[in-house]
Enzyme design. Structure first.
Site, PDB file in Angstrom:
ATOM      1  N   HIS A 172     -21.844   8.229  83.589  1.00  0.00           N
ATOM      2  CA  HIS A 172     -22.054   8.531  85.000  1.00  0.00           C
ATOM      3  C   HIS A 172     -21.882   7.265  85.834  1.00  0.00           C
ATOM      4  CE1 HIS A 172     -23.561  10.428  88.568  1.00  0.00           C
ATOM      5  NE2 HIS A 172     -24.627   9.665  88.634  1.00  0.00           N
ATOM      6  N   CYS A 186     -18.182  11.896  89.787  1.00  0.00           N
ATOM      7  CA  CYS A 186     -18.997  10.753  90.199  1.00  0.00           C
ATOM      8  C   CYS A 186     -18.154   9.482  90.312  1.00  0.00           C
ATOM      9  CB  CYS A 186     -20.164  10.545  89.238  1.00  0.00           C
ATOM     10  SG  CYS A 186     -19.688  10.314  87.514  1.00  0.00           S
TER      11      CYS A 186
END
Length: 459
Positions: free
Chosen positions: A418, A117
């Site tokens: 994330h 990510c």
């Protein structure tokens, strides 16, 4: 969708009632956005793409939904994201991802193959910079080999994956069509160069990486490779960065504001087409009693801002702190009254970049490992730099920047969590890129207080 076939540009075929036309059942996925971050951003299991659910609504091409209407629908063979405009954004050219006249890029999600990510969010943020898109579109005519130019080759191939459906108009973007997610597998070699110790580069990576470190890495790699492509030599410094050479120009005594002189050293710098977009210059001045002021001019691609100080609650505060004079204890002078003295150092912006990247230093590294600073720092859609930040006074028009994208890290720990990106597209429409998920958002979602990297374009 098999990630190995993720480069296929064909859009997913889904009907209005939310059922898939594929023979296999595809599990739906609803993005959690900022409120519920995913651990390491895993969106895929066994290679199957998880899509956002589609709700039954009356679709009208001229309709802008209210806050109670779902923010995404799917029609025909393209996913169509309905614009969400809760307030008008500043007028920004870089909100329009112009490749050539009348052409705009089709937003697409990026598949997370495991702890990638940081890569996905960084790439989506860079796509909000139309000058970058135009630069690498122009490089398609060059013969760029992966062996000699791995980063340039990856970026050119990556941007070529983004298209605009026939008949789409930049003036009618109430419903922005979104292309099918794909895997950025073309960055395999780039990731291997970034983290040589990681055996698996794109699939199933064992750990999360720092998005800012990756951004800085590819910026310097692109700069080096562009110089190589133009036939210029890289840095002779041998420190892995060609942005600043170890060889300095001759000292010059310059006269600054209020007729105060300083011995100025300018660090050698070979400009590239990339530095023409992101490059600026800093001027640091050291003053010690009994000695002539010493100034150093050096280039930058990113500004790293300390946000730990209790006085910092906005990005303007962080910039003010950046240029605030600091005391240097035991400063050793080389001229005048030689010896160890106390000096004052100040840093100001000498040259402003077209696109300014601001890195908010949220991660720290000490004896107890890495830590994250969960501090609220507000930032505006339109940023006007303080005159105190600049070496020379400038008009307000020359100090004004518009926000075009941001990267945010979600999670409590620095080594996990994330990354997502927010970016401005045509018609001043903002989108949140959460790996494969692309969601239209209003500016109230854009202006949160946990950003990690901010991209501002000079207006």
């Amino acid at each position: 969708m098999d990630s190995s076939k993720g480069s296929n540009c064909n859009p997913t075929s889904i009907s209005k009632n939310g059922t898939s036309s594929h023979s296999e059942a595809i599990e739906n996925h609803k993005p959690k956005a900022l409120l519920h971050p995913k651990e390491n951003g895993r969106l895929f299991d066994n290679g199957n793409m998880k899509l956002k659910p589609v709700e039954n609504i009356n679709f009208c091409s001229s309709h802008i939904p209210s806050k109670n209407v779902p923010t995404s629908v799917v029609e025909n063979e393209f996913q169509t994201v309905v614009s969400v405009k809760e307030e008008k954004l500043v007028d920004t050219v870089d909100g329009h991802l112009a490749v050539d006249s009348g052409t705009y890029l089709l937003p697409r999600g990026l598949i997370n193959s495991g702890n990638t990510c940081f890569l996905n969010a960084t790439l989506q943020a860079l796509l909000s910079c139309s000058a970058v898109v135009q630069l690498f579109q122009g490089l398609k005519t060059h013969d760029i080999h992966k062996t000699g130019y791995p980063t340039l080759a990856a970026i050119v191939e990556f941007i070529s994956e983004f298209k605009m459906p026939a008949g789409a108009s930049s003036k009618d973007m109430n419903h922005m069509q979104v292309g099918r997610p794909f895997s950025p597998a073309m960055f395999e070699v780039v990731l291997k160069n970034f983290t040589p110790d990681v055996p698996s580069s794109i699939s199933g990576r064992p750990r999360q990486e720092d998005a800012q470190e990756f951004l800085s890495f590819i910026m310097h790699q692109m700069h080096d490779e562009l110089l190589k492509l133009e036939g210029q030599s890289s840095s002779a410094s041998g420190n892995g960065s060609s942005l600043v050479s170890s060889i300095e120009d001759d000292d010059w005594e310059t006269v600054g504001p209020k007729n105060k002189s300083a011995v100025t050293r300018t660090q050698n710098f070979a400009p590239s087409e990339l530095s023409a977009i992101f490059g600026g210059q800093l001027r640091s001045v050291v003053k010690a009693r009994g000695n002539k002021a010493s100034a150093t001019v050096q280039p930058f691609l990113l500004l790293h801002l300390d946000i730990s100080h209790e006085a910092v609650s906005t990005i303007e505060d962080a910039l003010r702190l950046y240029s605030m004079p600091e005391t240097l204890d035991e400063y050793r002078t080389t001229s005048g009254k030689a010896g160890v003295v106390t000096a004052r150092k100040s840093v100001n912006l000498l040259t402003l970049p077209k696109i300014m990247i601001l890195h908010l230093k949220r991660f720290g590294y000490g004896t107890n490992g890495s830590t994250k600073l969960h501090k609220s720092v507000r930032f505006p859609l339109e940023l006007v730099l303080s005159r105190d930040l600049l070496v020379s006074p400038a008009t307000e028009g020359g100090r004004k920047y518009a926000l075009i994208s941001s990267v945010t890290h979600h999670g409590r720990e620095a080594s996990k969590g994330h990354y997502t990106a927010d970016a401005c597209y045509p018609s001043d429409q903002w989108f949140r890129f959460d790996d494969a998920s692309v969601t239209a958002i209003g500016t109230n979602k854009v202006l949160h207080d946990q950003a990690y990297i901010l991209f501002y374009r000079k207006v």
